[in-house]
Design a protein around this motif. Structure first.
Motif, PDB file in Angstrom:
ATOM      1  N   SER A  51      -3.405  -9.368   1.981  1.00 14.67           N
ATOM      2  CA  SER A  51      -3.591  -9.779   0.591  1.00 14.67           C
ATOM      3  C   SER A  51      -3.999  -8.556  -0.201  1.00 14.67           C
ATOM      4  O   SER A  51      -4.688  -7.670   0.309  1.00 14.67           O
ATOM      5  N   ALA A  52      -3.567  -8.502  -1.474  1.00 16.95           N
ATOM      6  CA  ALA A  52      -3.897  -7.364  -2.325  1.00 16.95           C
ATOM      7  C   ALA A  52      -4.279  -7.850  -3.713  1.00 16.95           C
ATOM      8  O   ALA A  52      -3.606  -8.719  -4.289  1.00 16.95           O
ATOM      9  N   GLY A  53      -5.354  -7.280  -4.241  1.00 15.55           N
ATOM     10  CA  GLY A  53      -5.783  -7.601  -5.599  1.00 15.55           C
ATOM     11  C   GLY A  53      -5.199  -6.638  -6.605  1.00 15.55           C
ATOM     12  O   GLY A  53      -4.715  -5.554  -6.256  1.00 15.55           O
ATOM     13  N   MET A  54      -5.258  -7.007  -7.867  1.00 19.17           N
ATOM     14  CA  MET A  54      -4.808  -6.122  -8.929  1.00 19.17           C
ATOM     15  C   MET A  54      -5.635  -4.838  -8.891  1.00 19.17           C
ATOM     16  O   MET A  54      -6.849  -4.871  -8.715  1.00 19.17           O
ATOM     17  N   GLY A  55      -4.967  -3.702  -9.029  1.00 21.29           N
ATOM     18  CA  GLY A  55      -5.648  -2.415  -9.023  1.00 21.29           C
ATOM     19  C   GLY A  55      -5.807  -1.793  -7.653  1.00 21.29           C
ATOM     20  O   GLY A  55      -6.249  -0.649  -7.538  1.00 21.29           O
ATOM     21  N   GLU A  56      -5.453  -2.518  -6.602  1.00 23.22           N
ATOM     22  CA  GLU A  56      -5.594  -1.947  -5.258  1.00 23.22           C
ATOM     23  C   GLU A  56      -4.543  -0.870  -5.011  1.00 23.22           C
ATOM     24  O   GLU A  56      -3.384  -0.999  -5.402  1.00 23.22           O
ATOM     25  N   VAL A  57      -4.974   0.184  -4.337  1.00 22.68           N
ATOM     26  CA  VAL A  57      -4.069   1.248  -3.910  1.00 22.68           C
ATOM     27  C   VAL A  57      -4.122   1.279  -2.383  1.00 22.68           C
ATOM     28  O   VAL A  57      -5.120   1.685  -1.788  1.00 22.68           O
ATOM     29  N   ILE A  58      -3.052   0.801  -1.767  1.00 20.66           N
ATOM     30  CA  ILE A  58      -3.020   0.623  -0.311  1.00 20.66           C
ATOM     31  C   ILE A  58      -2.162   1.723   0.308  1.00 20.66           C
ATOM     32  O   ILE A  58      -0.959   1.816   0.049  1.00 20.66           O
ATOM     33  N   GLY A  59      -2.788   2.573   1.111  1.00 22.31           N
ATOM     34  CA  GLY A  59      -2.038   3.581   1.841  1.00 22.31           C
ATOM     35  C   GLY A  59      -1.405   2.960   3.071  1.00 22.31           C
ATOM     36  O   GLY A  59      -2.068   2.260   3.832  1.00 22.31           O
ATOM     37  N   VAL A  60      -0.112   3.201   3.275  1.00 28.18           N
ATOM     38  CA  VAL A  60       0.601   2.697   4.453  1.00 28.18           C
ATOM     39  C   VAL A  60       0.901   3.890   5.348  1.00 28.18           C
ATOM     40  O   VAL A  60       1.641   4.791   4.962  1.00 28.18           O
ATOM     41  N   ILE A  61       0.287   3.903   6.535  1.00 28.88           N
ATOM     42  CA  ILE A  61       0.420   5.058   7.416  1.00 28.88           C
ATOM     43  C   ILE A  61       0.945   4.621   8.777  1.00 28.88           C
ATOM     44  O   ILE A  61       0.950   3.435   9.111  1.00 28.88           O
ATOM     45  N   GLY A  62       1.377   5.597   9.558  1.00 26.23           N
ATOM     46  CA  GLY A  62       1.927   5.343  10.890  1.00 26.23           C
ATOM     47  C   GLY A  62       2.888   6.449  11.251  1.00 26.23           C
ATOM     48  O   GLY A  62       3.244   7.286  10.413  1.00 26.23           O
ATOM     49  N   HIS A  63       3.325   6.481  12.499  1.00 29.89           N
ATOM     50  CA  HIS A  63       4.210   7.535  12.957  1.00 29.89           C
ATOM     51  C   HIS A  63       5.572   7.456  12.264  1.00 29.89           C
ATOM     52  O   HIS A  63       5.969   6.408  11.744  1.00 29.89           O
ATOM     53  N   ASN A  64       6.301   8.579  12.284  1.00 31.44           N
ATOM     54  CA  ASN A  64       7.679   8.586  11.801  1.00 31.44           C
ATOM     55  C   ASN A  64       8.479   7.522  12.542  1.00 31.44           C
ATOM     56  O   ASN A  64       8.419   7.434  13.772  1.00 31.44           O
ATOM     57  N   GLY A  65       9.219   6.705  11.794  1.00 34.07           N
ATOM     58  CA  GLY A  65      10.046   5.668  12.406  1.00 34.07           C
ATOM     59  C   GLY A  65       9.310   4.389  12.717  1.00 34.07           C
ATOM     60  O   GLY A  65       9.883   3.490  13.352  1.00 34.07           O
ATOM     61  N   ALA A  66       8.043   4.256  12.266  1.00 36.31           N
ATOM     62  CA  ALA A  66       7.259   3.060  12.583  1.00 36.31           C
ATOM     63  C   ALA A  66       7.661   1.853  11.747  1.00 36.31           C
ATOM     64  O   ALA A  66       7.308   0.720  12.073  1.00 36.31           O
ATOM     65  N   GLY A  67       8.393   2.064  10.639  1.00 36.04           N
ATOM     66  CA  GLY A  67       8.809   0.954   9.781  1.00 36.04           C
ATOM     67  C   GLY A  67       8.147   0.956   8.419  1.00 36.04           C
ATOM     68  O   GLY A  67       8.277  -0.007   7.656  1.00 36.04           O
ATOM     69  N   LYS A  68       7.468   2.040   8.064  1.00 46.42           N
ATOM     70  CA  LYS A  68       6.747   2.112   6.790  1.00 46.42           C
ATOM     71  C   LYS A  68       7.702   2.026   5.597  1.00 46.42           C
ATOM     72  O   LYS A  68       7.460   1.279   4.648  1.00 46.42           O
ATOM     73  N   THR A  69       8.772   2.809   5.652  1.00 48.44           N
ATOM     74  CA  THR A  69       9.729   2.802   4.547  1.00 48.44           C
ATOM     75  C   THR A  69      10.442   1.464   4.457  1.00 48.44           C
ATOM     76  O   THR A  69      10.699   0.946   3.357  1.00 48.44           O
ATOM     77  N   THR A  70      10.741   0.844   5.607  1.00 49.75           N
ATOM     78  CA  THR A  70      11.368  -0.482   5.588  1.00 49.75           C
ATOM     79  C   THR A  70      10.444  -1.502   4.927  1.00 49.75           C
ATOM     80  O   THR A  70      10.896  -2.355   4.149  1.00 49.75           O
ATOM     81  N   LEU A  71       9.141  -1.428   5.213  1.00 48.60           N
ATOM     82  CA  LEU A  71       8.178  -2.309   4.549  1.00 48.60           C
ATOM     83  C   LEU A  71       8.170  -2.073   3.052  1.00 48.60           C
ATOM     84  O   LEU A  71       8.175  -3.028   2.263  1.00 48.60           O
ATOM     85  N   SER A  72       8.189  -0.820   2.632  1.00 53.01           N
ATOM     86  CA  SER A  72       8.162  -0.521   1.202  1.00 53.01           C
ATOM     87  C   SER A  72       9.419  -1.045   0.514  1.00 53.01           C
ATOM     88  O   SER A  72       9.362  -1.594  -0.592  1.00 53.01           O
ATOM     89  N   ARG A  73      10.564  -0.901   1.164  1.00 55.88           N
ATOM     90  CA  ARG A  73      11.807  -1.420   0.588  1.00 55.88           C
ATOM     91  C   ARG A  73      11.786  -2.946   0.528  1.00 55.88           C
ATOM     92  O   ARG A  73      12.304  -3.554  -0.414  1.00 55.88           O
TER      93      ARG A  73
END
Length: 485
Positions: free
Chosen positions: A285-307
């Protein structure tokens, strides 16, 4: 040996990125770190040594570039390629194939290496660089960091005497950066000469023999690593340089616009690619104004989550809710804006100013002016985006994110290729967006940037959501562990 003698160069149609009165000698087996603000001329030096200037980048050039006593101007590109290997900031720009094996072998094929010897060399390269898992892979299916590893491997396979690297760490996770550091030490032990243009400095402090600091196209200082590390933090930041020791970087715990009410919810969300699960069972869950860093190894699925958050990837299960209302792909597309890892995919207009209003109905001209000013883009307002440096392009894309008025913003590696000044400007912009109540996700490997911007960190690895860590003072050591610091 590499010698740059009385070099002055100016790009055709550009006022930035050129060189003035450069004299530099690089001994065989020496590692030189080129650093300085974006556009100071670091990349231009590498283009002189690999012959891309003036053959592919037109402009006015005076002076001499010598490699082993031979003038680069007198050598063919084929002859230069035998001695000099280049790893570009954006690996996609140097790929000629669609799969990793063919890409690693491409240079060897052009040299006419016999098939059996070529196969052995590709195998040896994969073992030496520990990238066996990237063999026989589609380049289109690799993450940005994995592509960078393949690009380095394609150069290593050709066994050049000189390695030129332009921002090689920009898309790498922390473990991969340490692998790169190990590989640079490895080739240095083989007697290879290395020129590396870089903004992230910390991992090179025990690799570089000399650090060349550049300002506005000139060499402003040459340091040993000991002298360079002795520069005080305030002075280093004034020089536009990033940290030399991440242990001295601490979270700022700033979250100006965070509200308690959770406006965005992901309930048991799983992501798939070609029917294969990438990440499963994400719940947050995320509130208004939250800045959530998404981290993990290369190829972990971070960009897929963002898309997926932006409605650009639809092979998913689970529920997306905004203000308790279900959000299908179309609604997510309408509500969100994404700054891509490769910003070249989202720059369309013929000037920076036009890009800032591209596709926006009734754009606010005063907001465009203020945003360009805040990101240091006003001097380039009439420049074509493709003539800018990588860091400047990134700032243009970031500027659009503020002007477009969307509620959910996703930044995929927004500090890739950015100097300290630009990183700080983007951090301040994200803080402004947070204060405006935007929900912001930042996919990043950049510990410095996370410390300046994020209110919490979402850690994704091994196909699952591993950690959801609020950035409060008690969690600093846990944060450093996530980044392998």
């Amino acid at each position: 040996m590499i010698e740059l003698k009385n070099i002055t160069f100016s790009y055709e149609g550009r006022n930035q990125g050129g060189l003035r009165d450069i004299n530099l000698t690089v001994k065989d087996g020496e590692c030189i770190l080129l650093c300085g603000r974006s556009g100071c001329g670091k990349t231009t030096i590498t283009r002189l040594v690999n012959g891309l200037i003036p053959r592919f980048y037109a402009g006015g050039l005076t002076g001499q570039v010598l490699v082993d006593g031979k003038d680069i101007a007198d050598l063919t590109m084929y002859e230069i390629a035998k001695k000099v290997g280049s790893v570009f900031q954006n690996p996609r720009t140097q790929f000629f194939n669609t799969d990793s094996n063919s890409e690693i072998a491409f240079g060897l094929e052009n040299q006419g290496m016999p098939t059996e010897k070529l196969r052995q060399r590709v195998e040896t390269t994969a073992v030496d660089l520990e990238i066996q898992s990237l063999r026989n892979r589609s380049l289109h299916a690799l993450s940005g960091g994995e592509k960078q590893k393949v690009a380095f491997a394609s150069v290593y396979a050709m066994n050049p005497d000189i390695y030129l690297l332009d921002e090689p760490s920009s898309n790498l996770d922390m473990d991969a950066i340490q692998d790169l550091r190990k590989h640079l030490k490895f080739v240095k032990q083989q007697g290879k000469t290395i020129l590396i243009a870089e903004h992230r400095l910390y991992y090179l402090m025990d690799v570089a023999d000399r650090i060349v600091y550049m300002e506005q196209g000139q060499i402003a200082g040459i340091y040993t690593p000991e002298q360079f590390k002795a520069i005080k933090k305030d002075e280093r930041e004034r020089m536009g340089l990033r940290a030399v020791d991440l242990h001295e970087v601490h979270p700022q715990f700033t979250s100006p616009g965070v509200t308690e009410d959770k406006i965005l919810k992901l309930q048991d969300v799983s992501l798939f690619y070609r029917k294969q699960a990438i990440v499963e069972h994400i719940t947050l869950s995320a509130g208004m104004g939250e800045v959530i860093g998404v981290i993990g190894h290369n190829g972990a699925g971070k960009t897929t989550l963002s898309r997926t958050l932006c409605g650009l990837h639809n092979d998913t299960s689970g529920q997306f809710l905004w203000n308790k209302k279900p959000q299908d792909r179309k609604k997510r597309l309408h509500r969100s804006y994404m700054v891509m890892q490769d910003v070249n995919f989202e720059l369309f207009a013929d000037s920076v100013e036009a890009e800032c209003s591209f596709g926006i109905r009734n754009p606010d001209k005063s907001l465009i002016e203020a945003t360009m000013d805040g990101l240091g883009l006003l001097p380039y307002r009439n420049h074509h985006p493709n003539t800018l440096s990588g860091g400047q392009k990134q700032r243009v894309a970031v500027a659009v994110s503020m002007i477009c008025g969307k509620e959910l913003l996703v930044f995929d590696e927004p500090t890739s290729g950015l100097d300290f000044d630009s990183m700080e400007q983007v951090a301040l912009l994200i803080q402004k967006l947070s204060a405006m109540g935007k929900v912001i996700f930042v996919v990043t490997h950049d510990y410095e940037f996370v410390c300046r911007t994020c209110s919490r960190v979402l850690h994704i690895d091994h196909g699952e959501q591993c950690d959801d860590l609020p950035l409060v003072p008690d969690n600093e050591e846990n944060l450093k562990k996530l980044f392998s610091i």
